[in-house]
Design an enzyme around this catalytic site. Sequence first.
Site, PDB file in Angstrom:
ATOM      1  N   HIS A 142      -1.572   0.453  -5.491  1.00 38.13           N
ATOM      2  CA  HIS A 142      -0.020   0.175  -5.762  1.00 38.13           C
ATOM      3  C   HIS A 142      -0.230   1.697  -6.667  1.00 38.13           C
ATOM      4  O   HIS A 142       0.576   1.447  -7.744  1.00 38.13           O
ATOM      5  CB  HIS A 142      -0.161  -0.872  -7.150  1.00 38.13           C
ATOM      6  N   GLU A 173      -1.650  -9.497  -5.497  1.00 39.34           N
ATOM      7  CA  GLU A 173      -2.566  -8.309  -6.161  1.00 39.34           C
ATOM      8  C   GLU A 173      -3.068  -9.008  -7.464  1.00 39.34           C
ATOM      9  O   GLU A 173      -2.876  -9.381  -7.948  1.00 39.34           O
ATOM     10  CB  GLU A 173      -1.417  -7.025  -6.259  1.00 39.34           C
ATOM     11  N   ARG A 208       7.080  -4.526  -2.028  1.00 40.39           N
ATOM     12  CA  ARG A 208       6.102  -5.826  -2.041  1.00 40.39           C
ATOM     13  C   ARG A 208       5.808  -6.130  -1.688  1.00 40.39           C
ATOM     14  O   ARG A 208       5.752  -6.733  -0.266  1.00 40.39           O
ATOM     15  CB  ARG A 208       7.000  -6.358  -3.063  1.00 40.39           C
TER      16      ARG A 208
END
Length: 316
Positions: free
Chosen positions: A275, A257, A228
Amino acid sequence: MKVVVSARLPGRIHQILDGHDVVEPSGARFGDAELRAHLTDADALLALLLVRVDDELLASAPRLRIVANYAVGYDNVDVAAATRRRVVVTNTPGVLTAATADLTMALMLAAARRLGEGRALLAAGWRGWEPEQLVGLDLDEAQLGVVGLGRIGRAVASRARAFGMRVVYSGPRDVAGADARRLPLDELLASSDVVSLHCPLDATTRHLVGARELALMPPHALLINTARGPIVDEAALAAALDRGHLGGAGLDVFEDEPRVTPSLLENPRAVLAPHLGSATRNTRARMAEAAAQSIADLFAGRRPSTVVNPDALRAG
C-alpha cells in the site's frame, strides 16, 4: 476544540490546528481501545484507513463534528451513519494523484518486464543472457484499459500515452475530454493488454473483477490494482496466476489488509507492494495538511473543500 489524530503524521498539522487541543499517540498510532477512550469527548477525528468509523464508534463520540479521512477513499467510514448524526466526512483527493499514478506505472512496468522474476533468477544463480529469457510485454502500442477514469485514472492514462499505449476506459458515464473510448467492462477486459483499476470501493465494485472477469482477459494480460483490494476477488486472481492464465499482476492493495493470500506471495508473476500508492514524503505531508485544514475550516465556520456528505452540513 479537541482533535484526535489516530496516528503520528507528517506535515504542518499543529500549525494548521493551532489553538485547538490536538491529541495524538506517543507511538505510531492509537490502539482501538485507547482511540475510543479519547473520542468520548472529541470534536474531530483525523483518521487513518485502518480506523473503522462505524455507527458504534460514532455513537460513542457524541460531540464529534467531523471525521477527516487521511485518504482519498473513505470505505472505512459509514457515511450514511455519519450523516444521520450530523458528522461531516472529508477526504484528501488531488494531493496524492501524481504519486499514485507513478506507482501504478511502476507496477505496470515491473510486471510487463518481469522484474521480480529477474531478481529471483539472479538470486538462484543466473547463467547468463539468453534470447528467450524472461521476455515480457511491449507497452508501446499495447492497449491500457482503465477502470474508473477519475483523477488518478486520467493521470495514469496520460503517463501511459507517453509510453505509446492506446487507452480505453470503462465507467458509469462518459468522461468529458477523456481522449479515450468508453467500453463496457467485459469488452475492455477482453481487449486490453493491461487493465488498471481506479474505481472507488462500494457495494457495486466489491469483487468487480472475479473469476468470470479474469477468464475474459487474454492470457498475456496484466492486472494492476492501486485502488482498493476488495475490488478484486483475490483468491480468484491467485488461482488465475497459478494456472498461468494471466501474464502477471501488480498489486498495491489487498482484500484483507495487511494479510495477503499466501499463493500470491509465492507467485513470481505477482509484483506486490504494501500500500505505497501515496508513499512519498511530500504527498503524505500534504494529505495530513489537507485533512487538518478541513477540520480547521469547519471549526472556523467555513465549508471544508472536500466534503463527502454535504447533507451533514445542511442538517447542521
